[in-house]
Design an enzyme around this catalytic site. Structure first.
Site, PDB file in Angstrom:
ATOM      1  CE  LYS A   9       0.602   1.091   4.907  1.00 38.35           C
ATOM      2  NZ  LYS A   9       1.356   2.338   5.289  1.00 38.35           N
ATOM      3  N   GLY A 101       3.277  -1.806   3.871  1.00 40.11           N
ATOM      4  CA  GLY A 101       2.288  -2.542   4.559  1.00 40.11           C
ATOM      5  C   GLY A 101       3.544  -3.631   4.355  1.00 40.11           C
ATOM      6  CG  ASP A 137      -0.371  -0.089   8.822  1.00 40.91           C
ATOM      7  OD1 ASP A 137      -1.150   1.108   8.733  1.00 40.91           O
ATOM      8  OD2 ASP A 137       1.045   0.317   8.016  1.00 40.91           O
TER       9      ASP A 137
HETATM   10  O1  C5P Z   1       0.071  -1.853  15.238  1.00 48.37           O
HETATM   11  P1  C5P Z   1       1.037  -1.605  14.886  1.00 48.37           P
HETATM   12  O2  C5P Z   1       1.828  -3.303  15.803  1.00 48.37           O
HETATM   13  O3  C5P Z   1       1.572  -2.023  13.799  1.00 48.37           O
HETATM   14  O4  C5P Z   1       1.990  -0.562  15.901  1.00 48.37           O
HETATM   15  C1  C5P Z   1       2.950  -0.323  16.111  1.00 48.37           C
HETATM   16  C2  C5P Z   1       3.641   0.910  16.890  1.00 48.37           C
HETATM   17  O5  C5P Z   1       3.359   1.912  16.051  1.00 48.37           O
HETATM   18  C3  C5P Z   1       2.987   0.839  17.891  1.00 48.37           C
HETATM   19  O6  C5P Z   1       3.647   0.006  18.825  1.00 48.37           O
HETATM   20  C4  C5P Z   1       2.547   1.989  18.230  1.00 48.37           C
HETATM   21  O7  C5P Z   1       3.657   2.614  19.107  1.00 48.37           O
HETATM   22  C5  C5P Z   1       3.085   2.507  17.083  1.00 48.37           C
HETATM   23  N1  C5P Z   1       1.562   2.976  16.366  1.00 48.37           N
HETATM   24  C6  C5P Z   1       0.885   4.354  16.732  1.00 48.37           C
HETATM   25  N2  C5P Z   1       0.180   4.336  16.445  1.00 48.37           N
HETATM   26  C7  C5P Z   1      -1.151   3.805  15.006  1.00 48.37           C
HETATM   27  C8  C5P Z   1      -0.047   2.487  15.103  1.00 48.37           C
HETATM   28  C9  C5P Z   1       0.932   2.232  15.448  1.00 48.37           C
HETATM   29  O8  C5P Z   1       1.110   4.586  17.867  1.00 48.37           O
HETATM   30  N3  C5P Z   1      -2.217   4.148  14.497  1.00 48.37           N
END
Ligand code: C5P
Length: 298
Positions: A9, A101, A137
């Site tokens: 993406k 992504g 994501d």
């Molecule tokens: O959800 P994901 O595991 O991809 O997120 C990784 C890290 O990125 C989270 O632990 C957080 O620190 C940050 N994050 C965030 N806000 C989001 C997506 C990710 O703060 N909307």
């Protein structure tokens, strides 16, 4: 054996509007699926034993419990127990830690693949719930069209028909400098600098972006991560500014480090490529791709 493609993406617009009580951030983004994709093959074999993942073409990526494919298999098993062992082969083309992504898309392809192999025990809503548990994501990859993303990433709505039509098939040149950016670190930089866009301002900027897209006017791609990243990776924003000064429309995807250039029939690709290689070296990842709904392979 079931084979699925997992598209990359691109964030065409990305504003981060603030920190949430759960520690994540709220964002407002416009994303589009690309023809650039990974390919996943699955089968469920009757023998007992641990699920197995083999990764092709990506030496730096581990096939351990941190891999989103194995995470997705675990998550699926918790929601719907099944016997036998999953054997998965992941052929990588999407660079990782790039803001494209790839890992999230691989996880969603795994959820979809297992659901198909097992005869569809989980509903679309249940798959959405599992996707959101695996990563912020992930939910967007359950949709096959360019979308608007809000909340922490779990609120996904399609763009208007006019915007989707303007995006479909659009050619892009992607490049990723030889360094990777970890998403949690990038959010940490945003938090440290409080470089958020107020929610109303973000929505107004998104509306302006979408209106330009629908009118097929020149586009300006903005991404709130660029400013805080410049502290450690100043070359990224300097280089994008340099490209813009020469008339290229370009931007950063997600929290980087992948960048994109919007191509048209007059774009001097050799000039562009020469500049990218000059700035980031001959080993810098480079590929021409296009915006495309998943399912159709490039
Ligand atoms: O959800 P994901 O595991 O991809 O997120 C990784 C890290 O990125 C989270 O632990 C957080 O620190 C940050 N994050 C965030 N806000 C989001 C997506 C990710 O703060 N909307």
């Amino acid at each position: 054996m079931l084979t699925l493609s997992a598209p990359a993406k691109l964030n065409l617009f990305l504003a981060v509007t603030g920190l949430r009580a759960d520690g994540f951030h709220n964002l407002v983004s416009c994303v589009a699926p690309l023809s650039l994709h990974d390919t996943l093959s699955f089968k469920i074999v009757p023998e007992a034993g641990p699920d197995y993942l083999h990764i092709e073409n990506s030496p730096g990526l581990l096939a351990d419990a941190s891999n989103t494919v194995l995470k997705a298999i675990q998550c699926f098993r918790k929601a719907h127990a099944f016997s036998g062992r999953v054997e998965a082969v992941l052929a990588k083309k999407i660079p990782f830690a790039a803001g494209l992504g790839g890992g999230s898309s691989d996880a969603v392809a795994t959820l979809k693949g297992l659901n198909t192999l097992l005869g569809g025990p989980l509903s679309a809503d249940h798959l959405m719930e599992l996707a959101a548990q695996i990563g912020s994501d992930c939910p967007l990859f359950l949709y096959s069209n360019p979308s608007l993303i809000r909340g922490r990433g779990e609120v996904v709505t399609p763009v208007s028909a006019a915007a989707a039509e303007a995006l479909q098939g659009q050619r892009l040149y992607l490049f990723k400098p030889d360094f990777s950016i970890e998403t949690p670190w990038a959010y940490g930089q945003l938090k440290a600098t409080q470089a958020y866009t107020p929610p109303l301002e973000a929505e107004a900027a998104l509306a302006t972006f979408l209106a330009a897209l629908e009118a097929q006017s020149p586009l300006h791609f903005t991404n709130d991560f660029l400013k805080p990243l410049a502290f450690k990776y100043p070359l990224l924003s300097l280089f994008l500014d340099h490209l813009r000064q020469q008339g290229f429309a370009c931007g950063l995807s997600g929290s980087g480090s992948a960048c994109f250039v919007w191509l048209n029939e007059n774009t001097p690709i050799e000039v562009l490529e020469g500049q990218i290689v000059g700035a980031f070296g001959p080993h810098c990842f480079r590929v021409e791709t296009r915006i495309q709904c998943p399912g159709s392979v490039s």
